[in-house]
Design a protein around this motif. Structure first.
Motif, PDB file in Angstrom:
ATOM      1  N   ALA A  38      65.707  30.611  34.192  1.00 59.60           N
ATOM      2  CA  ALA A  38      66.189  29.859  33.031  1.00 59.60           C
ATOM      3  C   ALA A  38      66.385  28.381  33.327  1.00 59.60           C
ATOM      4  N   ASP A  39      66.550  28.019  34.625  1.00 56.64           N
ATOM      5  CA  ASP A  39      66.839  26.616  34.942  1.00 56.64           C
ATOM      6  C   ASP A  39      65.585  25.777  35.188  1.00 56.64           C
ATOM      7  N   VAL A  40      64.383  26.326  34.985  1.00 60.10           N
ATOM      8  CA  VAL A  40      63.169  25.517  35.110  1.00 60.10           C
ATOM      9  C   VAL A  40      63.204  24.416  34.059  1.00 60.10           C
ATOM     10  N   GLY A  41      62.986  23.181  34.497  1.00 64.98           N
ATOM     11  CA  GLY A  41      63.039  22.035  33.599  1.00 64.98           C
ATOM     12  C   GLY A  41      64.403  21.387  33.508  1.00 64.98           C
ATOM     13  N   GLN A  42      65.421  21.986  34.100  1.00 64.28           N
ATOM     14  CA  GLN A  42      66.766  21.434  34.021  1.00 64.28           C
ATOM     15  C   GLN A  42      67.047  20.465  35.162  1.00 64.28           C
ATOM     16  N   ILE A  43      67.911  19.491  34.895  1.00 59.32           N
ATOM     17  CA  ILE A  43      68.332  18.492  35.872  1.00 59.32           C
ATOM     18  C   ILE A  43      69.634  18.950  36.529  1.00 59.32           C
ATOM     19  N   PHE A  44      69.767  18.706  37.839  1.00 63.02           N
ATOM     20  CA  PHE A  44      70.993  19.035  38.561  1.00 63.02           C
ATOM     21  C   PHE A  44      71.328  17.885  39.502  1.00 63.02           C
ATOM     22  N   TYR A  45      72.546  17.946  40.052  1.00 64.54           N
ATOM     23  CA  TYR A  45      73.021  16.905  40.979  1.00 64.54           C
ATOM     24  C   TYR A  45      73.537  17.578  42.249  1.00 64.54           C
ATOM     25  N   ASN A  46      73.264  16.963  43.397  1.00 65.83           N
ATOM     26  CA  ASN A  46      73.760  17.435  44.688  1.00 65.83           C
ATOM     27  C   ASN A  46      74.594  16.363  45.364  1.00 65.83           C
ATOM     28  N   VAL A  47      75.701  16.752  45.956  1.00 62.54           N
ATOM     29  CA  VAL A  47      76.459  15.885  46.854  1.00 62.54           C
ATOM     30  C   VAL A  47      76.660  16.655  48.154  1.00 62.54           C
ATOM     31  N   SER A  48      76.540  15.965  49.293  1.00 61.75           N
ATOM     32  CA  SER A  48      76.647  16.659  50.566  1.00 61.75           C
ATOM     33  C   SER A  48      77.068  15.699  51.659  1.00 61.75           C
ATOM     34  N   THR A  49      77.500  16.282  52.765  1.00 57.95           N
ATOM     35  CA  THR A  49      77.827  15.515  53.953  1.00 57.95           C
ATOM     36  C   THR A  49      77.334  16.290  55.167  1.00 57.95           C
ATOM     37  N   SER A  50      77.048  15.585  56.244  1.00 61.26           N
ATOM     38  CA  SER A  50      76.515  16.251  57.431  1.00 61.26           C
ATOM     39  C   SER A  50      77.106  15.640  58.681  1.00 61.26           C
ATOM     40  N   LEU A  51      76.973  16.374  59.789  1.00 63.60           N
ATOM     41  CA  LEU A  51      77.301  15.844  61.103  1.00 63.60           C
ATOM     42  C   LEU A  51      76.281  16.366  62.104  1.00 63.60           C
ATOM     43  N   GLY A  52      76.100  15.592  63.156  1.00 64.22           N
ATOM     44  CA  GLY A  52      75.215  15.973  64.246  1.00 64.22           C
ATOM     45  C   GLY A  52      75.657  15.261  65.505  1.00 64.22           C
TER      46      GLY A  52
ATOM     47  N   ASN B 189      77.066  10.894  61.437  1.00 61.51           N
ATOM     48  CA  ASN B 189      77.478  11.378  60.116  1.00 61.51           C
ATOM     49  C   ASN B 189      76.549  10.866  59.037  1.00 61.51           C
ATOM     50  N   SER B 190      76.488  11.588  57.924  1.00 64.76           N
ATOM     51  CA  SER B 190      75.793  11.086  56.736  1.00 64.76           C
ATOM     52  C   SER B 190      76.469  11.626  55.490  1.00 64.76           C
ATOM     53  N   VAL B 191      76.319  10.898  54.388  1.00 59.73           N
ATOM     54  CA  VAL B 191      76.732  11.358  53.059  1.00 59.73           C
ATOM     55  C   VAL B 191      75.558  11.128  52.118  1.00 59.73           C
ATOM     56  N   THR B 192      75.344  12.069  51.195  1.00 59.59           N
ATOM     57  CA  THR B 192      74.172  12.027  50.334  1.00 59.59           C
ATOM     58  C   THR B 192      74.557  12.371  48.900  1.00 59.59           C
ATOM     59  N   ALA B 193      73.966  11.644  47.956  1.00 56.63           N
ATOM     60  CA  ALA B 193      74.064  11.963  46.531  1.00 56.63           C
ATOM     61  C   ALA B 193      72.645  11.974  45.978  1.00 56.63           C
ATOM     62  N   ALA B 194      72.290  13.053  45.269  1.00 60.38           N
ATOM     63  CA  ALA B 194      70.909  13.207  44.803  1.00 60.38           C
ATOM     64  C   ALA B 194      70.883  13.780  43.396  1.00 60.38           C
ATOM     65  N   VAL B 195      69.814  13.467  42.693  1.00 57.14           N
ATOM     66  CA  VAL B 195      69.531  14.071  41.396  1.00 57.14           C
ATOM     67  C   VAL B 195      68.219  14.834  41.537  1.00 57.14           C
ATOM     68  N   GLY B 196      68.156  16.022  40.948  1.00 54.06           N
ATOM     69  CA  GLY B 196      66.962  16.841  41.087  1.00 54.06           C
ATOM     70  C   GLY B 196      66.581  17.517  39.788  1.00 54.06           C
ATOM     71  N   ARG B 197      65.392  18.065  39.786  1.00 54.39           N
ATOM     72  CA  ARG B 197      64.900  18.813  38.625  1.00 54.39           C
ATOM     73  C   ARG B 197      64.064  19.975  39.123  1.00 54.39           C
ATOM     74  N   ARG B 198      64.347  21.161  38.609  1.00 51.22           N
ATOM     75  CA  ARG B 198      63.505  22.304  38.942  1.00 51.22           C
ATOM     76  C   ARG B 198      62.251  22.225  38.084  1.00 51.22           C
ATOM     77  N   VAL B 199      61.098  22.010  38.732  1.00 49.30           N
ATOM     78  CA  VAL B 199      59.868  21.745  37.996  1.00 49.30           C
ATOM     79  C   VAL B 199      59.018  22.996  37.807  1.00 49.30           C
ATOM     80  N   SER B 200      59.315  24.059  38.589  1.00 47.53           N
ATOM     81  CA  SER B 200      58.549  25.296  38.453  1.00 47.53           C
ATOM     82  C   SER B 200      59.356  26.427  39.065  1.00 47.53           C
ATOM     83  N   ARG B 201      58.783  27.627  39.062  1.00 50.22           N
ATOM     84  CA  ARG B 201      59.466  28.763  39.677  1.00 50.22           C
ATOM     85  C   ARG B 201      59.707  28.531  41.160  1.00 50.22           C
TER      86      ARG B 201
END
Length: 358
Positions: A210-224, A239-251
């Motif tokens: 059902a979410d094909v074609g929908q936009i979503f947002y991700n926030v994350s942090t990492s360490l190494g 360290n890193s911090v990330t903010a992203a916007v995404g779209r499910r384009v297919s199955r």
């Protein structure tokens, strides 16, 4: 990875009863060469390593929607032993879960591509006093990556002859140095025992999510953690911090774009060693923008990013970076990931990431 894939949550679509998933057991021998991908390991690329592998895999039959979308791949785990035929390098033992995607499948043949990732133990890592010639690996524990084309031909209804061409890679992701890693192009020959060849398949027409074609947002942090040089054995936090916007384009696919910031404390230590007293040091923090793709297998995704630094006062690397990794959604909102950040083919750091999908 194999258990995560098999255990992916079932969709609520109206489905046929899934046939029982049969097992396949394999035993193979491998012959390899060491690829001299950099001048620093040419003195080690003289032997011809040999290996032995046993694996256990299960044929998917339609219990989850993605099984049909990928033409019913096999999910398995392999245990591999390698003799480098070189006392400097010693031996390697690896365990790697994998997915095996078929390109052509018939009553008596199966041509497929296998992708696996796991952990390896190398017996003779670099030691400045006793094994300084091993520039390939400086730690016993390493990551391993397997890529392989396989052809299985039925000798009997249950026994198959397997031939393959592949690549085995071992590296610790620059956690310790030196870490040039080792690439082993390999020829594979062995036997597979099929509990049931060409098992029944169900739910081949599972609808798109059902979410094909929908936009979503991700926030994350990492360490190494990473080592700066062979002489400095300390592990520096990254360290890193990330903010992203995404779209499910297919199955099978998500596309993403985002911004992120990095703080690599090993760069600060390098500046303190090299900057003349009284001179102002540049900021070692960096910011970047990236575009990326996620190849989806239920809750699991194979991640690939290409990024460009837009803020980097200290020019310690290339102006761009790449990232490869595995991401798993623990819930619909929360995820974890393990990524390898790369600069022009050289590992920079392994990132352990947690995040949320909004």
């Amino acid at each position: 990875m194999a258990l995560l894939l098999v255990g992916s949550a079932k969709s609520a679509w109206a489905q046929e009863p899934s046939p029982r998933a049969p097992w396949v057991v394999g035993a193979y021998v491998q012959g390899s060469i060491i690829m001299a991908h950099t001048e620093a390991i040419q003195h080690l690329a003289v032997s011809h390593p040999t290996g032995f592998e046993v694996n256990l895999q299960r044929q998917t039959t339609g219990a989850a929607p993605w099984h049909g979308w990928y033409k019913y791949p096999k999910i398995g785990v392999a245990l591999t032993y390698y003799d480098f035929r070189n006392p400097v390098l010693g031996y390697a033992v690896a365990a790697s879960p994998y997915i095996n995607k078929s390109f052509s499948r018939g009553p008596k043949h199966d041509f497929s591509f296998r992708l696996g990732a796991g952990l390896a133990y190398l017996t003779n890592p670099y030691n400045q006093d006793t094994n300084h010639k091993n520039t390939i690996a400086s730690s016993s524990l390493n990551a391993t990556l397997q890529l392989r084309f396989e052809y299985d031909y039925a000798l009997t209804p249950h026994l198959g002859l397997l031939a393959g061409l592949g690549l085995n890679h071992y590296s610790n992701g620059a956690t310790t140095k030196p870490n040039f890693g080792v690439n082993l192009p390999s020829v594979v020959l062995g036997l597979n025992y099929h509990e049931q060849r060409n098992a029944p398949q169900a739910n081949s027409n599972a609808p798109a999510p059902a979410d094909v074609g929908q936009i979503f947002y991700n926030v994350s942090t990492s360490l190494g953690f990473k080592q700066r040089t062979e002489a400095d054995r300390r592990k520096y936090l990254v360290n890193s911090v990330t903010a992203a916007v995404g779209r499910r384009v297919s199955r099978k696919s998500n596309l993403l774009a985002g911004v992120e910031g990095f703080y690599d404390r090993s760069l600060k230590a390098t500046l303190e060693d090299t900057t003349r007293a009284g001179l102002r040091q540049p900021d070692v923090k960096k910011a970047g923008v990236f575009v990326g793709h996620e190849l989806l297998f239920g809750r699991l995704a194979f991640v690939s990013h290409l990024g460009l630094y837009v803020y980097a006062p200290y020019k310690s690397s290339t102006a761009y970076y790449e990232r490869l990794g595995l991401k798993y959604h623990v819930t619909d909102r929360l995820f974890g990931a393990v990524d390898l950040k790369i600069h022009r083919g050289a590992a920079d750091v392994i990132e352990f990431k947690v995040g949320a999908k909004l």
